[in-house]
Scaffold this active site. Structure first.
Site, PDB file in Angstrom:
ATOM      1  CG  HIS A  76      53.477  53.477  29.774  1.00 11.78           C
ATOM      2  ND1 HIS A  76      52.879  53.211  28.751  1.00 11.78           N
ATOM      3  CD2 HIS A  76      54.693  54.541  29.865  1.00 11.78           C
ATOM      4  CE1 HIS A  76      53.809  53.836  27.555  1.00 11.78           C
ATOM      5  NE2 HIS A  76      54.470  55.114  28.183  1.00 11.78           N
ATOM      6  CG  ASN A 117      47.997  48.826  27.876  1.00 10.67           C
ATOM      7  OD1 ASN A 117      47.774  50.118  28.885  1.00 10.67           O
ATOM      8  ND2 ASN A 117      48.558  49.625  26.979  1.00 10.67           N
TER       9      ASN A 117
END
Length: 300
Positions: free
Chosen positions: A145, A176
């Protein structure tokens, strides 16, 4: 260059615009159009969202003078508005060029749950220029994201919108889930200390010197759509204080495993290093119209 006007997305905190050349100057200022400082949600949209002009494809062209509420775009770049964020999509790389969002106690609080969300394509992007879930399958990288899902718990729809693949970039799974996640958490913690928190996030494709002594930009691509895997990621955090001063904190992390115990301060970089790479200038020329406000460069 074409112009797109966003009537509901009111620029009030700051602006980011694009630079054609290099040698950008660090400037940061607050340009108020909403005098009462209201940051509440209205009709599912943020009332105070910066609007970001994008560079022209013609390197010789001049930058269109900034106007409140205006976005300038080139022929190949689309600026898209979602429930909780604004993004500029890069069709060549099949990922966003940048995403900007506003964080507040209201946006990060709520009953929304990511288990009800699925990564999905956006039909507004031409099929030639989209990434797909199949591109990521078996790649060994995460669908990372840019606008974090946890930043938008206030609305299930808002959180669900962060799962469009337009808001995703191929990210090392260790990065991440660890160091980058720590940076996202830190950004959310800043709402306790500042009146407004804006976060601009995006991929970088940085050159490095090869054995022949020359500089090259090299990056992996995924799947049949050749989704570009960034070499690095940036996050610029714009912090507005009640008296109107603005702090600017800019971070860059390599797209590789990063020890989560390394202090986030180690990833702070001069804003110029981010502006040069993707061709962005943060808040240029605003100082001319807001002489009562000053630019502040954040320290570690």
């Amino acid at each position: 260059m074409q112009s797109v006007f966003c009537s509901r997305w009111v620029l009030s905190g700051l602006s980011v615009t694009a630079g054609i050349g290099i040698g950008a100057t660090l400037t940061a200022a607050c340009d108020r159009f909403n005098k009462n400082g209201d940051t509440s949600h209205s009709g599912g949209l943020l009332d105070r969202v910066p609007v970001i002009p994008i560079p022209s494809v013609d390197a010789a062209s001049e930058i269109t003078p900034y106007q409140p509420g205006q976005v300038t775009v080139n022929r190949s770049t689309a600026v898209m508005k979602y429930e909780s964020y604004v993004t500029s999509y890069d069709p060549r790389n099949r990922t966003a060029a940048w995403v900007i969002e506003q964080l507040s106690a209201e946006t990060i609080t709520g009953a929304s749950d990511r288990k009800f969300c699925d990564f999905k394509e956006d039909d507004s992007v031409h099929v030639y220029h989209r990434s797909t879930n199949v591109d990521y399958k078996g790649s060994g990288v995460d669908r990372g994201h840019l606008a974090a899902a946890a930043n938008h718990k206030w609305s299930q729809k808002g959180m669900d919108d962060t799962f469009y693949l337009n808001n995703v970039s191929p990210q090392n799974l260790h990065l991440n889930q660890n160091a980058w996640n720590n940076l996202e958490k830190y950004c959310r913690s800043l709402i306790k200390h500042y009146q407004n928190v804006f976060v601009c996030t995006g991929p970088l494709y940085l050159p490095r010197q090869e054995p022949d002594g020359k500089m090259y930009v090299k990056y992996q691509v995924l799947g049949k759509n050749h989704v570009a895997v960034p070499t690095h990621f940036f996050k610029v955090v714009i912090l507005e204080k009640p008296r109107g001063d603005v702090e600017l904190r800019s971070y860059v992390m390599p797209n590789m495993p990063v020890d989560e115990k390394i202090p986030l301060e180690r990833f702070l970089v001069p804003i110029e290093s981010i502006e040069r790479a993707p061709g962005l200038l943060f808040v240029p020329n605003i100082m001319k119209r807001t002489s009562s406000l000053k630019a502040i460069t954040a320290g570690p």
